[in-house]
Scaffold this active site. Structure first.
Site, PDB file in Angstrom:
ATOM      1  N   HIS A 306      -8.362  54.035 -29.439  1.00  0.00           N
ATOM      2  CA  HIS A 306      -8.614  54.696 -28.146  1.00  0.00           C
ATOM      3  C   HIS A 306      -7.627  54.167 -27.112  1.00  0.00           C
ATOM      4  CE1 HIS A 306     -10.787  56.231 -24.657  1.00  0.00           C
ATOM      5  NE2 HIS A 306     -11.418  57.019 -25.515  1.00  0.00           N
ATOM      6  N   ASP A 363     -15.767  59.803 -31.865  1.00  0.00           N
ATOM      7  CA  ASP A 363     -15.654  60.836 -32.912  1.00  0.00           C
ATOM      8  C   ASP A 363     -15.947  60.321 -34.306  1.00  0.00           C
ATOM      9  OD1 ASP A 363     -13.088  61.783 -30.822  1.00  0.00           O
ATOM     10  OD2 ASP A 363     -14.755  63.107 -31.293  1.00  0.00           O
TER      11      ASP A 363
HETATM   12  C1  SDX Z   1     -11.185  61.082 -27.781  1.00  0.00           C
HETATM   13  O1  SDX Z   1      -9.192  59.516 -23.581  1.00  0.00           O
HETATM   14  C2  SDX Z   1     -10.417  59.660 -23.860  1.00  0.00           C
HETATM   15  O2  SDX Z   1     -11.296  59.168 -23.177  1.00  0.00           O
HETATM   16  C3  SDX Z   1     -10.695  60.504 -25.079  1.00  0.00           C
HETATM   17  C4  SDX Z   1     -12.146  60.584 -25.521  1.00  0.00           C
HETATM   18  C5  SDX Z   1     -12.990  61.328 -24.523  1.00  0.00           C
HETATM   19  O3  SDX Z   1     -14.222  61.102 -24.508  1.00  0.00           O
HETATM   20  O4  SDX Z   1     -12.441  62.194 -23.826  1.00  0.00           O
HETATM   21  O5  SDX Z   1     -12.672  59.284 -25.705  1.00  0.00           O
HETATM   22  C6  SDX Z   1     -12.293  61.365 -26.825  1.00  0.00           C
HETATM   23  O6  SDX Z   1     -10.206  61.766 -27.761  1.00  0.00           O
HETATM   24  C7  SDX Z   1     -11.303  59.882 -28.692  1.00  0.00           C
HETATM   25  C8  SDX Z   1     -10.028  59.665 -29.561  1.00  0.00           C
HETATM   26  C9  SDX Z   1     -10.102  60.623 -30.757  1.00  0.00           C
HETATM   27  N1  SDX Z   1      -8.868  60.578 -31.538  1.00  0.00           N
HETATM   28  C10 SDX Z   1      -8.808  59.975 -32.737  1.00  0.00           C
HETATM   29  O7  SDX Z   1      -9.743  59.382 -33.250  1.00  0.00           O
HETATM   30  C11 SDX Z   1      -7.465  60.142 -33.450  1.00  0.00           C
HETATM   31  C12 SDX Z   1      -7.052  58.805 -34.068  1.00  0.00           C
HETATM   32  N2  SDX Z   1      -6.721  57.893 -32.984  1.00  0.00           N
HETATM   33  C13 SDX Z   1      -5.339  57.791 -32.607  1.00  0.00           C
HETATM   34  O8  SDX Z   1      -4.524  58.871 -32.820  1.00  0.00           O
HETATM   35  C14 SDX Z   1      -5.114  56.996 -31.320  1.00  0.00           C
HETATM   36  O9  SDX Z   1      -5.825  55.841 -31.448  1.00  0.00           O
HETATM   37  C15 SDX Z   1      -5.427  57.671 -30.000  1.00  0.00           C
HETATM   38  C16 SDX Z   1      -4.771  58.989 -29.870  1.00  0.00           C
HETATM   39  C17 SDX Z   1      -6.898  57.820 -29.823  1.00  0.00           C
HETATM   40  C18 SDX Z   1      -4.913  56.726 -28.901  1.00  0.00           C
HETATM   41  O10 SDX Z   1      -3.549  56.738 -29.002  1.00  0.00           O
HETATM   42  P1  SDX Z   1      -2.614  55.738 -28.118  1.00  0.00           P
HETATM   43  O11 SDX Z   1      -3.399  55.057 -27.071  1.00  0.00           O
HETATM   44  O12 SDX Z   1      -1.411  56.520 -27.717  1.00  0.00           O
HETATM   45  O13 SDX Z   1      -2.269  54.627 -29.136  1.00  0.00           O
HETATM   46  P2  SDX Z   1      -0.977  54.633 -30.059  1.00  0.00           P
HETATM   47  O14 SDX Z   1      -0.881  55.920 -30.809  1.00  0.00           O
HETATM   48  O15 SDX Z   1       0.173  54.191 -29.234  1.00  0.00           O
HETATM   49  O16 SDX Z   1      -1.362  53.474 -31.124  1.00  0.00           O
HETATM   50  C19 SDX Z   1      -1.067  52.112 -30.884  1.00  0.00           C
HETATM   51  C20 SDX Z   1      -0.824  51.536 -32.281  1.00  0.00           C
HETATM   52  C21 SDX Z   1       0.250  52.286 -33.055  1.00  0.00           C
HETATM   53  O17 SDX Z   1       0.782  51.377 -34.015  1.00  0.00           O
HETATM   54  P3  SDX Z   1       2.139  50.485 -33.617  1.00  0.00           P
HETATM   55  O18 SDX Z   1       3.174  51.475 -33.136  1.00  0.00           O
HETATM   56  O19 SDX Z   1       1.689  49.536 -32.540  1.00  0.00           O
HETATM   57  O20 SDX Z   1       2.511  49.806 -34.920  1.00  0.00           O
HETATM   58  O21 SDX Z   1      -2.017  51.682 -33.071  1.00  0.00           O
HETATM   59  C22 SDX Z   1      -1.757  52.545 -34.163  1.00  0.00           C
HETATM   60  C23 SDX Z   1      -0.502  53.316 -33.822  1.00  0.00           C
HETATM   61  O22 SDX Z   1       0.181  53.731 -35.006  1.00  0.00           O
HETATM   62  N3  SDX Z   1      -2.923  53.430 -34.275  1.00  0.00           N
HETATM   63  C24 SDX Z   1      -3.494  53.790 -35.418  1.00  0.00           C
HETATM   64  C25 SDX Z   1      -4.591  54.583 -35.049  1.00  0.00           C
HETATM   65  N4  SDX Z   1      -4.650  54.682 -33.718  1.00  0.00           N
HETATM   66  C26 SDX Z   1      -3.617  53.970 -33.243  1.00  0.00           C
HETATM   67  N5  SDX Z   1      -3.178  53.527 -36.705  1.00  0.00           N
HETATM   68  C27 SDX Z   1      -3.994  54.074 -37.647  1.00  0.00           C
HETATM   69  N6  SDX Z   1      -5.082  54.839 -37.366  1.00  0.00           N
HETATM   70  C28 SDX Z   1      -5.401  55.119 -36.086  1.00  0.00           C
HETATM   71  N7  SDX Z   1      -6.458  55.868 -35.801  1.00  0.00           N
END
Ligand code: SDX
Length: 429
Positions: A306, A363
């Site tokens: 998140h 989720d």
């Molecule tokens: C919602 O914003 C809100 O409040 C949203 C929400 C709401 O109520 O409105 O809470 C609802 O959208 C919840 C999130 C649902 N999405 C997912 O579950 C999809 C999976 N999660 C990711 O795609 C990610 O964690 C996000 C999109 C939720 C957040 O993305 P960020 O903040 O841009 O984080 P990032 O992509 O920069 O990740 C940081 C690191 C990266 O690795 P490095 O580059 O540091 O090596 O963490 C890794 C990412 O690759 N990473 C994950 C991951 N999420 C982040 N690796 C594997 N699996 C994951 N789920």
């Protein structure tokens, strides 16, 4: 007197005011930065940028705190209902009995779609995704209620808000019935919000569907837990559209489109697809976890991570417990719940996830609960949209009530070609 931020740039020192929120979060006010320095800021994904001041929802991502108008989500989850919480978010306080009765009456009076809107459903192919139908039909409402075009005064806002909150449910149910080739069922005025939605979704003309109180309560809790979440992608989209003085329904339709993405509200559907794939492959989750850590695999642990929560999402905790209870009450098992639990345990013990502070978000378990309720997977994100509607309406109203309204128009850093000139076709390479 708030402290000043100092910016040292090209041998000059600039002072910028700071702002402190009611929970102590701090910001540097950069509204004069470009005039003072000629510089703008750049913040990919707005991870460090506040787009507004808001009194609606507070999140402390480090501590896993979520409060709607100051009230902890844990209290509302136990003591309130979705409709009462919607009132709290939109109007800033819990309703008195007369206020609650009027709000409930407005929801009932506005629950039917304009009859002309039904014909739009005939134009959609049966395979249409319900989120496409939802955003299209919410926007189409502006064609049937011309009064929507005018910027609302408080009285008309109250009716518009009730109409949108009530009709999103009817549109969603009609979209589902359309996709299944079933006749539309009109809402029953005697039914409350969530029960009426389940009735419109699953009942049949000869009335064999039984409204189980525990199922109604479970879906009401899902809606309540999704009701708002400060400036997430879809809510920021609603504010962006509303800032141009577009109407409430157009702003909400844009919010539906933003929510649809698998990185946002579409994640609940993606989680179930992920769990089903793991279940079908006979993997106990460890193979998938390995893939999710490998950037080249194209896999992510959906429902994990998140932008704001660097701790357990408090909504995920509540939904996990409620899923357990609902399955037990219905005397049902779901193999995907066992897989989800194993994935969570494996991830929370894995340095990749721990170091990046990746925890289950709203989720991760919501799909399990919606399966137990009987919601089809393709409708999961629609449930999220119904739940989030009060938050979008509240943010629209907060922006509408602002004295100084400015259209949202971010800047950019241009990285394209410098000036060059038109070439006739024969000189082009
Ligand atoms: C919602 O914003 C809100 O409040 C949203 C929400 C709401 O109520 O409105 O809470 C609802 O959208 C919840 C999130 C649902 N999405 C997912 O579950 C999809 C999976 N999660 C990711 O795609 C990610 O964690 C996000 C999109 C939720 C957040 O993305 P960020 O903040 O841009 O984080 P990032 O992509 O920069 O990740 C940081 C690191 C990266 O690795 P490095 O580059 O540091 O090596 O963490 C890794 C990412 O690759 N990473 C994950 C991951 N999420 C982040 N690796 C594997 N699996 C994951 N789920």
């Amino acid at each position: 007197m708030s402290e000043k931020a100092q910016l040292h740039l090209n041998g000059k020192v600039y002072e910028l005011p700071t702002v402190t929120g009611s929970e102590g979060e701090k910001a540097v006010d950069i509204s004069t930065l470009r005039d003072l320095t000629g510089y703008i800021t750049l913040d990919d994904g707005y991870g460090n940028t506040g787009s507004c001041s808001s009194a609606i929802t507070f999140i402390d991502g480090e501590k896993g705190i979520l409060r709607y108008r100051g009230i902890p989500i844990e209290e509302l989850a136990v003591k309130s209902t979705f409709v009462e919480t919607a009132y709290l978010l939109i109007y800033g306080k819990l309703p008195t009995h007369p206020e609650k009765a009027r709000f409930s009456d407005l929801l009932t009076e506005n629950e039917n779609l304009h009859e002309g809107m039904k014909h739009h459903f005939e134009g959609f192919p049966p395979s249409s995704h319900p989120m496409a139908m939802l955003s299209a039909m919410i926007n189409a409402s502006s064609c049937f209620y011309p009064g929507l075009m005018k910027s609302p005064d408080s009285e008309s806002f109250e009716v518009q808000a009730a109409r949108l909150l009530s009709q999103v449910r009817t549109i969603a149910a009609f979209s589902y019935r359309k996709s299944r080739g079933l006749p539309f069922l009109y809402p029953k005025p005697a039914y409350k919000y969530t029960a009426n939605f389940l009735y419109m979704m699953f009942s049949d003309p000869y009335g064999s569907y039984e409204l189980k109180p525990e199922v109604v309560r479970a879906l009401d809790l899902i809606f309540l837990l999704h009701a708002d979440h400060e400036q997430n992608c879809s809510t920021s989209t609603v504010r962006m559209v509303a800032s141009s003085e577009a109407n409430l329904f157009a702003s909400a339709a844009a919010g539906v489109c933003a929510l649809w993405g698998p990185l946002h509200g579409g994640a609940n559907q993606a989680v179930i697809t992920m769990l089903e794939e793991i279940h079908a492959s006979g993997d106990d989750g460890r193979r998938f976890i390995t893939a999710a850590k490998d950037k080249n695999s194209g896999k992510r642990l959906m429902g994990f991570g998140h932008r704001v929560y660097k701790n357990y999402d408090p909504r995920a905790k509540i939904i996990k417990a409620a899923s357990d209870l609902l399955l037990h009450t219905l005397n049902r098992e779901d193999p995907l719940l066992d897989i989800a639990r194993k994935l969570e345990e494996a991830a929370l013990g894995d340095s990749y996830f721990v170091e990046r502070k990746l925890y289950p978000n709203v989720d991760f378990y919501s799909g399990i609960m919606m399966r137990a309720i009987g919601i089809p997977t393709e409708m999961f994100t629609v449930m999220f949209a119904i739940g989030r509607m009060p938050g979008w309406i509240a943010n629209f109203k907060e922006l509408l009530d602002e004295r100084r309204k400015r259209i949202c128009r971010p800047r950019q850093i241009y990285i394209g070609p410098t000036e060059r000139h038109y070439l006739p076709p024969e000189q082009r390479r």
